[in-house]
Design a protein around this motif. Structure first.
Motif, short mmCIF file in Angstrom:
data_model
loop_
_atom_site.label_atom_id
_atom_site.label_comp_id
_atom_site.label_asym_id
_atom_site.label_seq_id
_atom_site.Cartn_x
_atom_site.Cartn_y
_atom_site.Cartn_z
N MET A 1 -5.64 12.68 6.13
CA MET A 1 -5.30 13.50 6.85
C MET A 1 -4.07 13.85 7.53
O MET A 1 -3.15 12.87 7.29
N GLY A 2 -3.81 14.88 7.41
CA GLY A 2 -2.20 15.09 7.81
C GLY A 2 -1.61 16.65 8.36
O GLY A 2 -2.45 17.55 8.14
N ALA A 3 -0.62 16.61 8.83
CA ALA A 3 -0.11 18.02 9.97
C ALA A 3 0.72 17.75 8.97
O ALA A 3 1.36 17.62 7.76
N ILE A 4 0.48 19.65 8.35
CA ILE A 4 1.51 20.39 7.13
C ILE A 4 1.87 21.52 7.77
O ILE A 4 1.78 22.10 8.58
N ILE A 5 3.17 21.98 6.94
CA ILE A 5 3.61 23.04 6.93
C ILE A 5 3.55 23.81 6.01
O ILE A 5 4.25 23.99 4.90
N SER A 6 2.84 25.23 6.27
CA SER A 6 2.50 26.57 4.85
C SER A 6 3.64 26.84 4.52
O SER A 6 4.19 27.35 5.67
N LEU A 7 4.04 27.15 3.19
CA LEU A 7 4.79 27.94 2.94
C LEU A 7 4.53 28.96 1.75
O LEU A 7 4.47 28.53 0.94
N PRO A 8 3.80 29.64 2.22
CA PRO A 8 2.86 30.88 1.60
C PRO A 8 3.58 31.42 -0.06
O PRO A 8 3.03 31.94 -0.66
N SER B 1 -0.84 27.99 -4.46
CA SER B 1 -1.22 28.52 -2.36
C SER B 1 -0.95 27.70 -2.33
O SER B 1 -1.51 27.92 -1.10
N LEU B 2 -1.44 26.19 -2.88
CA LEU B 2 -1.24 25.13 -2.02
C LEU B 2 -0.13 24.68 -1.22
O LEU B 2 -0.51 23.52 -0.54
N LEU B 3 0.68 25.25 -1.86
CA LEU B 3 2.02 24.04 -1.74
C LEU B 3 2.87 23.85 -0.39
O LEU B 3 2.45 25.22 0.13
N HIS B 4 3.16 22.99 0.68
CA HIS B 4 3.57 22.84 1.52
C HIS B 4 3.82 21.68 0.57
O HIS B 4 4.30 20.93 1.16
N ALA B 5 4.93 21.16 3.07
CA ALA B 5 5.42 20.74 3.21
C ALA B 5 4.96 19.50 4.36
O ALA B 5 4.25 19.98 4.84
N THR B 6 4.55 18.04 3.61
CA THR B 6 3.84 17.57 5.03
C THR B 6 5.08 16.77 5.61
O THR B 6 5.85 16.44 5.29
N LEU B 7 4.56 16.84 6.48
CA LEU B 7 5.57 16.73 8.10
C LEU B 7 4.28 15.24 8.33
O LEU B 7 5.04 13.98 9.13
N SER B 8 3.50 14.70 8.04
CA SER B 8 2.64 12.88 9.34
C SER B 8 1.23 13.08 8.81
O SER B 8 0.62 14.14 7.61
N ARG B 9 1.10 11.83 8.07
CA ARG B 9 -0.44 11.49 7.47
C ARG B 9 -0.99 9.79 8.17
O ARG B 9 0.04 10.00 8.29
N THR B 10 -2.05 10.24 7.75
CA THR B 10 -3.17 9.51 8.30
C THR B 10 -4.19 9.41 7.50
O THR B 10 -4.91 9.93 7.31
N THR B 11 -4.73 7.86 7.00
CA THR B 11 -6.34 7.24 6.35
C THR B 11 -6.95 8.09 7.28
O THR B 11 -7.02 7.83 8.18
N LEU C 1 5.06 14.51 17.07
CA LEU C 1 3.80 14.19 15.33
C LEU C 1 4.22 12.49 15.61
O LEU C 1 3.10 11.79 15.75
N ALA C 2 5.46 12.01 16.09
CA ALA C 2 5.33 10.52 16.31
C ALA C 2 4.76 10.19 17.83
O ALA C 2 4.02 9.19 17.47
N TYR D 1 1.70 8.15 10.07
CA TYR D 1 3.00 8.10 9.72
C TYR D 1 3.59 9.20 9.84
O TYR D 1 2.93 10.17 9.42
N VAL D 2 5.07 9.74 10.23
CA VAL D 2 5.71 10.84 10.38
C VAL D 2 6.68 10.57 8.88
O VAL D 2 7.26 9.70 8.31
#
Length: 320
Positions: free
Chosen positions: A128-135, A166-176, A235-236, A250-251
């Motif tokens: 589970m994490g936060a991303i930046i969408s890049l359509p 269509s789902l390419l993105h930049a990952t910012l943070s994630r967690t299990t 996010l940190a 982690y970020v």
């Protein structure tokens, strides 16, 4: 005044010494009157100005002050963003050294590493994490050409799996994702929104492809915008505040987009890819630019490399 003193000295037959002392006295007297001398010709104009004209002058001076403050803020924000990006550049250099050590191994060692990764993935929980969408990348020719160049080297079926464009993105943070549901995606999204208020849109420059130590193929991104640092800092704080409800949060320490994952390859193929990617980065005459316009949170299935949930969090506006 010097001319007048000279003329009077001539007419009155004053000595040169008297004349010079008179001139010096006048010069000393007027040392601190330069501003007054400049202002005196303007006095009739200033005296004739109406209240509206004075208001206009005051507004103009205030505008200059506001523009000056704005320019300084933009400059310091640029310095902050540049310093952050330089740190990320160093992180990429470290990761590239790790990749070079990985691809310098024997075919047997590399295949063993790939088998271990596949085994770990089958036993991995969702992320589970936060991303930046890049359509913009969905129809990007750059991504299509990259895919073609990779397949020229990894030409056997199943060697590489590409992510859905269509789902390419930049990952910012994630967690299990915690299986007992101590925090849901909706809860996490609401908390993230609270932390990232005020973040504006910005642009990423695509530097080019890189081969990572784990066999993934990523696109390196760069930006000197301070907004990406503000995002990471926010996010940190989010991770810290909810650390008791998250598993290994982690970020990310680089700006990147994962475009593919290598499942098997020989050492020679990996070295060929690494060399080709370095050439592509160095020879690029024009680097594509993509706009960061939306922050989202999602649940990612590591086994299938697909999102099972994706929730838009915030549309970024107002950036340059």
């Amino acid at each position: 005044k010097t001319w007048i003193v000279n003329e009077l000295s001539r007419r009155n037959n004053l000595s040169g010494e008297t004349r010079d002392s008179t001139i010096k006295a006048e010069q000393d007297k007027n040392k601190n009157t330069d501003l007054n001398s400049f202002a005196w010709p303007l006095m009739p104009v200033l005296a004739a100005m109406s209240g509206y004209q004075w208001a206009a002058v005051a507004a103009g001076m205030a505008g200059i002050g506001i523009l000056t403050v704005w320019a300084f803020r933009k400059y310091f924000a640029y310095l902050e963003g540049r310093e952050h990006q330089e740190a990320l550049d160093r992180n990429f250099a470290i990761k590239d050294s790790d990749t070079q050590r990985f691809i310098s191994q024997s075919d047997e060692e590399i295949q063993k590493a790939f088998h271990q990764k596949a085994h770990d993935k089958q036993n991995s929980a969702d992320v589970m994490g936060a991303i930046i969408s890049l359509p913009e990348l969905e129809k990007s020719l750059y991504v299509s050409k990259l895919k073609e160049s990779v397949l020229n080297i990894l030409d056997q079926e199943g060697q590489v799996v590409f992510r859905n464009s269509s789902l390419l993105h930049a990952t910012l943070s994630r967690t299990t994702k915690v299986q007992d549901g101590t925090i849901t995606l909706d809860e996490a999204s609401r908390e993230i929104i609270r932390h990232i208020s005020g973040i504006k849109s910005f642009k990423f420059e695509i530097v080019g492809p890189r081969l990572m130590q784990d066999g993934s193929i990523v696109l390196e991104l760069r930006t000197v915008s301070d907004q990406i640092k503000r995002l990471r800092d926010a996010l940190a704080i989010f991770n810290q505040e909810l650390s008791n409800r998250l598993a290994g949060p982690y970020v990310t320490d680089i700006n990147y987009i994962t475009v593919a994952e290598i499942r098997s390859a020989t050492a020679a193929q990996l070295r060929a890819l690494h060399e080709q990617f370095a050439t592509m980065r160095a020879s690029a005459k024009h680097r594509p630019v993509v706009q960061a316009i939306e922050i989202a949170s999602g649940t990612f299935d590591v086994k299938t490399m697909q999102f099972t949930e994706l929730v838009p969090i915030k549309t970024l506006e107002g950036g340059l």
